[in-house]
Scaffold this motif. Structure first.
Motif, PDB file in Angstrom:
ATOM      1  N   PRO A 147       0.685  -1.163   0.106  1.00 35.79           N
ATOM      2  CA  PRO A 147       0.105  -0.053  -0.097  1.00 35.79           C
ATOM      3  C   PRO A 147       0.903   1.322   0.030  1.00 35.79           C
ATOM      4  CG  PRO A 147      -0.869  -1.686   1.513  1.00 35.79           C
ATOM      5  CD  PRO A 147       0.501  -1.999   1.033  1.00 35.79           C
ATOM      6  N   GLU A 148       2.060   1.270   0.419  1.00 32.62           N
ATOM      7  CA  GLU A 148       2.917   2.395   0.347  1.00 32.62           C
ATOM      8  C   GLU A 148       3.144   3.142  -0.881  1.00 32.62           C
ATOM      9  OE1 GLU A 148       6.215   1.152   2.564  1.00 32.62           O
ATOM     10  OE2 GLU A 148       5.269   0.039   3.876  1.00 32.62           O
ATOM     11  N   ASP A 149       3.219   2.335  -2.205  1.00 28.74           N
ATOM     12  CA  ASP A 149       3.410   2.790  -3.252  1.00 28.74           C
ATOM     13  C   ASP A 149       2.123   2.851  -4.160  1.00 28.74           C
ATOM     14  OD1 ASP A 149       4.332   3.424  -5.889  1.00 28.74           O
ATOM     15  OD2 ASP A 149       6.063   1.898  -5.847  1.00 28.74           O
ATOM     16  N   PRO A 150       1.875   3.917  -4.684  1.00 26.21           N
ATOM     17  CA  PRO A 150       0.408   3.816  -5.687  1.00 26.21           C
ATOM     18  C   PRO A 150       0.743   3.148  -6.732  1.00 26.21           C
ATOM     19  CG  PRO A 150       1.101   6.218  -5.115  1.00 26.21           C
ATOM     20  CD  PRO A 150       2.288   5.283  -4.427  1.00 26.21           C
ATOM     21  N   ALA A 151       1.882   2.774  -7.398  1.00 25.35           N
ATOM     22  CA  ALA A 151       2.035   1.720  -8.325  1.00 25.35           C
ATOM     23  C   ALA A 151       1.752   0.227  -7.938  1.00 25.35           C
ATOM     24  CB  ALA A 151       3.565   1.722  -8.944  1.00 25.35           C
ATOM     25  N   THR A 152       1.843  -0.295  -6.728  1.00 24.27           N
ATOM     26  CA  THR A 152       1.602  -1.480  -6.289  1.00 24.27           C
ATOM     27  C   THR A 152       0.621  -1.561  -5.363  1.00 24.27           C
ATOM     28  OG1 THR A 152       3.203  -1.287  -4.569  1.00 24.27           O
ATOM     29  CG2 THR A 152       4.072  -2.145  -6.686  1.00 24.27           C
ATOM     30  N   ARG A 153      -0.238  -0.550  -4.729  1.00 25.68           N
ATOM     31  CA  ARG A 153      -1.153  -0.521  -4.043  1.00 25.68           C
ATOM     32  C   ARG A 153      -2.261  -1.319  -4.290  1.00 25.68           C
ATOM     33  NH1 ARG A 153      -2.500   5.591  -2.792  1.00 25.68           N
ATOM     34  NH2 ARG A 153      -0.663   5.416  -1.639  1.00 25.68           N
ATOM     35  N   PRO A 154      -2.683  -2.366  -3.483  1.00 23.59           N
ATOM     36  CA  PRO A 154      -3.762  -3.109  -3.800  1.00 23.59           C
ATOM     37  C   PRO A 154      -5.221  -2.448  -3.936  1.00 23.59           C
ATOM     38  CG  PRO A 154      -2.508  -3.975  -1.969  1.00 23.59           C
ATOM     39  CD  PRO A 154      -2.231  -2.659  -2.150  1.00 23.59           C
ATOM     40  N   ASN A 155      -5.907  -2.881  -4.693  1.00 23.77           N
ATOM     41  CA  ASN A 155      -7.344  -2.371  -4.698  1.00 23.77           C
ATOM     42  C   ASN A 155      -8.384  -3.269  -4.189  1.00 23.77           C
ATOM     43  OD1 ASN A 155     -10.214  -2.207  -6.170  1.00 23.77           O
ATOM     44  ND2 ASN A 155      -9.509  -0.168  -5.906  1.00 23.77           N
ATOM     45  N   TRP A 156      -9.319  -3.166  -3.273  1.00 18.55           N
ATOM     46  CA  TRP A 156     -10.056  -4.257  -2.446  1.00 18.55           C
ATOM     47  C   TRP A 156     -10.829  -5.176  -3.618  1.00 18.55           C
ATOM     48  CZ3 TRP A 156      -9.674  -7.504   0.981  1.00 18.55           C
ATOM     49  CH2 TRP A 156     -10.477  -8.435   1.222  1.00 18.55           C
ATOM     50  N   ALA A 157     -11.629  -4.067  -4.332  1.00 18.00           N
ATOM     51  CA  ALA A 157     -12.643  -4.815  -5.367  1.00 18.00           C
ATOM     52  C   ALA A 157     -11.896  -5.666  -6.342  1.00 18.00           C
ATOM     53  CB  ALA A 157     -13.387  -3.711  -6.096  1.00 18.00           C
ATOM     54  N   ARG A 158     -10.684  -4.903  -6.928  1.00 17.40           N
ATOM     55  CA  ARG A 158      -9.830  -6.026  -7.770  1.00 17.40           C
ATOM     56  C   ARG A 158      -9.445  -7.131  -7.021  1.00 17.40           C
ATOM     57  NH1 ARG A 158      -6.190  -2.580  -8.959  1.00 17.40           N
ATOM     58  NH2 ARG A 158      -7.045  -1.713 -10.953  1.00 17.40           N
ATOM     59  N   LEU A 159      -9.003  -7.263  -5.881  1.00 18.22           N
ATOM     60  CA  LEU A 159      -8.465  -8.508  -5.229  1.00 18.22           C
ATOM     61  C   LEU A 159      -9.593  -9.280  -4.947  1.00 18.22           C
ATOM     62  CD1 LEU A 159      -6.144  -6.996  -2.232  1.00 18.22           C
ATOM     63  CD2 LEU A 159      -5.477  -8.420  -4.226  1.00 18.22           C
ATOM     64  N   PHE A 160     -10.814  -9.131  -4.563  1.00 15.66           N
ATOM     65  CA  PHE A 160     -12.125  -9.613  -3.997  1.00 15.66           C
ATOM     66  C   PHE A 160     -12.380 -10.530  -5.421  1.00 15.66           C
ATOM     67  CE2 PHE A 160     -16.383 -10.735  -3.308  1.00 15.66           C
ATOM     68  CZ  PHE A 160     -16.331 -11.314  -2.369  1.00 15.66           C
ATOM     69  N   PHE A 161     -12.617 -10.091  -6.498  1.00 14.83           N
ATOM     70  CA  PHE A 161     -13.061 -10.620  -7.713  1.00 14.83           C
ATOM     71  C   PHE A 161     -11.918 -11.422  -8.477  1.00 14.83           C
ATOM     72  CE2 PHE A 161     -16.555  -7.817  -6.962  1.00 14.83           C
ATOM     73  CZ  PHE A 161     -17.732  -8.653  -7.101  1.00 14.83           C
ATOM     74  N   LEU A 162     -10.709 -10.783  -8.403  1.00  6.10           N
ATOM     75  CA  LEU A 162      -9.741 -11.317  -9.443  1.00  6.10           C
ATOM     76  C   LEU A 162      -8.649 -12.235  -8.703  1.00  6.10           C
ATOM     77  CD1 LEU A 162      -9.166  -8.403 -11.820  1.00  6.10           C
ATOM     78  CD2 LEU A 162     -10.939 -10.273 -11.941  1.00  6.10           C
ATOM     79  N   ASP A 163      -8.487 -12.102  -7.212  1.00  6.80           N
ATOM     80  CA  ASP A 163      -7.320 -12.779  -6.589  1.00  6.80           C
ATOM     81  C   ASP A 163      -7.910 -14.239  -6.008  1.00  6.80           C
ATOM     82  OD1 ASP A 163      -5.434 -13.782  -4.918  1.00  6.80           O
ATOM     83  OD2 ASP A 163      -4.639 -11.824  -4.622  1.00  6.80           O
ATOM     84  N   PRO A 164      -7.729 -15.345  -6.434  1.00 11.47           N
ATOM     85  CA  PRO A 164      -8.363 -16.456  -5.642  1.00 11.47           C
ATOM     86  C   PRO A 164      -8.009 -16.631  -4.674  1.00 11.47           C
ATOM     87  CG  PRO A 164      -6.406 -17.134  -7.613  1.00 11.47           C
ATOM     88  CD  PRO A 164      -6.659 -15.572  -7.778  1.00 11.47           C
TER      89      PRO A 164
END
Length: 286
Positions: A147-164
């Motif tokens: 989360p410290e770097d905007p380039a690598t910052r996770p997005n919760w909606a993306r994680l929830f739907f796209l990260d198994p």
């Protein structure tokens, strides 16, 4: 042309049968379920032409009373009624491009010292900070410092739907999925035209058929508090409540806290998980 209002109105017309709306003379043969435009216009006390222009995005001057009449005719709940009023406002003009979000230092300290799983979501559900226990509970396969770097910052909606791996954490994934989309719909209604949000929704629509199906139904619901089952490989099943608190003076940032019933098996499991969490240090500046 802003078509989001029309999409919302059509979705609510489609789900309401004439009988449920109190109509008795509606014939037996209908090409599609739900109310016709003329039926809704009649129930709301407006002309068919006026309502048609509103649904087509050609009328941006609907009065509060007309919107309230439409909400009543469509049997909208409080969240849906507020969403309707938001969508009916003129779309804001494009302003200065927003930069990456930042977290105020005192909020950063708060997350790092809370003795519960805690994280802060940005205006479009980016994870701006999490403490070691939240990271371990939800996504310990990711870099704690992401989360410290905007380039690598996770997005919760993306994680929830796209990260198994994240999907496996939720015992009631389908219910949480609808809540996530309903929350994102509310955000999109308030922040229409934001290019970053449009890219996120576009990506999720392309990459997740489940997201696309839910998004097309236009669910709208506040997501302030829930109780869910979580499944963690280290401690097994936990039943945790979560509370989302909107933070003042932050442009929509929210604090999320997870907690178990005191004295329960889930509280014991959460304490065990806390003891095994990866203590990655303080939540650093964002």
């Amino acid at each position: 042309m802003d078509t989001v209002l029309g999409e919302f109105l059509r979705s609510r017309r489609a789900r309401l049968t004439p009988a449920a709306a109190g109509l008795t003379d509606y014939g037996d043969r209908r090409r599609v379920p739900g109310l016709r435009r003329e039926e809704l216009a009649q129930l709301a006390g407006v002309s068919v032409g006026y309502y048609t222009r509103l649904e087509q995005g050609l009328n941006h001057n609907a009065s509060e009373s007309v919107l309230d009449a439409l909400a009543a005719a469509l049997r909208l709940d409080a969240d849906e009624r507020a969403h309707l009023h938001t969508l009916a406002r003129p779309r804001p003009k494009a302003g200065r491009r927003r930069g990456p979000e930042h977290l105020q230092p005192h909020l950063r300290s708060l997350v790092s010292t809370v003795n519960l799983p805690a994280l802060i979501l940005g205006r479009h559900t980016h994870v701006l900070a999490w403490n070691p226990l939240a990271h371990t509970l939800l996504a310990d396969h990711l870099d704690f410092h992401a989360p410290e770097d905007p380039a690598t910052r996770p997005n919760w909606a993306r994680l929830f739907f796209l990260d198994p791996r994240v999907r496996e954490v939720f015992g009631d994934w389908a219910d949480k999925a609808e809540d996530t989309v309903a929350d994102l719909r509310q955000i999109a209604g308030r922040d229409r035209g934001d290019p970053g949000l449009a890219r996120l929704v576009g990506e999720l629509t392309r990459c997740s058929p489940e997201f696309a199906a839910l998004w097309s139904g236009h669910p709208v619901r506040g997501c302030a508090s829930h109780t869910r089952e979580y499944r963690h490989p280290r401690v097994g099943s936990l039943v945790l409540a979560d509370d989302l608190l909107t933070l003042p003076d932050t442009d929509g940032q929210r604090l999320v806290l997870f907690h178990a019933e005191p004295g329960s098996a889930s509280a014991a499991a959460l304490a065990l998980l806390s003891g095994t969490a990866r203590h990655a240090g303080e939540v650093l500046a964002i």
